[in-house]
Scaffold this motif. Sequence first.
Motif, PDB file in Angstrom:
ATOM      1  N   ASP A 177      32.657  48.603  33.678  1.00  0.00           N
ATOM      2  CA  ASP A 177      31.521  47.905  34.265  1.00  0.00           C
ATOM      3  C   ASP A 177      31.242  48.427  35.670  1.00  0.00           C
ATOM      4  O   ASP A 177      32.129  48.430  36.530  1.00  0.00           O
ATOM      5  CB  ASP A 177      31.812  46.398  34.296  1.00  0.00           C
ATOM      6  N   VAL A 234      43.050  47.259  37.030  1.00  0.00           N
ATOM      7  CA  VAL A 234      42.080  46.896  35.997  1.00  0.00           C
ATOM      8  C   VAL A 234      41.554  48.173  35.356  1.00  0.00           C
ATOM      9  O   VAL A 234      41.197  49.117  36.041  1.00  0.00           O
ATOM     10  CB  VAL A 234      40.896  46.114  36.621  1.00  0.00           C
ATOM     11  N   ARG A 238      33.186  47.419  43.290  1.00  0.00           N
ATOM     12  CA  ARG A 238      33.922  46.455  44.112  1.00  0.00           C
ATOM     13  C   ARG A 238      35.381  46.836  44.319  1.00  0.00           C
ATOM     14  O   ARG A 238      36.056  46.254  45.177  1.00  0.00           O
ATOM     15  CB  ARG A 238      33.860  45.076  43.461  1.00  0.00           C
ATOM     16  N   ALA A 239      35.887  47.773  43.532  1.00  0.00           N
ATOM     17  CA  ALA A 239      37.301  48.128  43.630  1.00  0.00           C
ATOM     18  C   ALA A 239      37.604  48.765  44.982  1.00  0.00           C
ATOM     19  O   ALA A 239      36.802  49.513  45.534  1.00  0.00           O
ATOM     20  CB  ALA A 239      37.677  49.089  42.501  1.00  0.00           C
ATOM     21  N   ASP A 266      29.517  47.275  38.260  1.00  0.00           N
ATOM     22  CA  ASP A 266      29.703  46.352  39.390  1.00  0.00           C
ATOM     23  C   ASP A 266      31.179  46.208  39.750  1.00  0.00           C
ATOM     24  O   ASP A 266      31.546  46.193  40.930  1.00  0.00           O
ATOM     25  CB  ASP A 266      29.120  44.976  39.059  1.00  0.00           C
ATOM     26  N   THR A 267      32.036  46.115  38.747  1.00  0.00           N
ATOM     27  CA  THR A 267      33.475  45.993  38.992  1.00  0.00           C
ATOM     28  C   THR A 267      34.013  47.263  39.633  1.00  0.00           C
ATOM     29  O   THR A 267      34.817  47.204  40.571  1.00  0.00           O
ATOM     30  CB  THR A 267      34.218  45.689  37.677  1.00  0.00           C
ATOM     31  N   GLU A 313      38.473  49.402  33.562  1.00  0.00           N
ATOM     32  CA  GLU A 313      37.137  48.817  33.498  1.00  0.00           C
ATOM     33  C   GLU A 313      36.071  49.896  33.401  1.00  0.00           C
ATOM     34  O   GLU A 313      36.217  50.990  33.924  1.00  0.00           O
ATOM     35  CB  GLU A 313      36.903  47.983  34.767  1.00  0.00           C
TER      36      GLU A 313
END
Length: 182
Positions: free
Chosen positions: A16, A12, A22-23, A18-19, A14
Amino acid sequence: AKLGDKGNTLVVVEHDEDTIRRAEHLIDIGPSAGKRGGTLVAQGTVEDLARTPASVTGRLLANPLVHPLQPRRAVAPDGPVLVLRDAQLHNLQHLSVRVPLARLVAVTGVSGSGKSTLARDVLLANAHAAVALRATKAGRDRVAAGEHPAWTGCAGVSGFEAIERVLEVDQTPIGKTPRSCP
């Protein structure tokens, strides 16, 4: 079931936070954009990036910016609003909303929920028609007599009297290059 649980690799791109947090594995490319980018700055976990001085992403993950810089202005219950009644166009199902004026208003929702229909096809179209009607003396006389434009996609709109001009800002490039989007 999650894609990763089925043995898939998910890559991904990204921005963001939060994303990113979480990775399972991060790859930070940079150190800047354009000619100053394209090299591997850091990779690994959030903690690995946070320990890499050259990683702007890591620095911001370690010490996030504090927002907002100014406190949020409360919306006064008696402030000016644009009221849309009973919108029924495409995916909109008898939707009535109050849009505070003189504010930044965000319309959110999942893909296909009717955001663009509400914002462009109903609010923009009707506010533009109402303001255009008032642009002439004959139109102002009609509005004063209680007439209104033929509403598009809804039962009615009120509060448009406070609006002097309607402009749409979209992602159409302003120059010769598609990268010139404001």
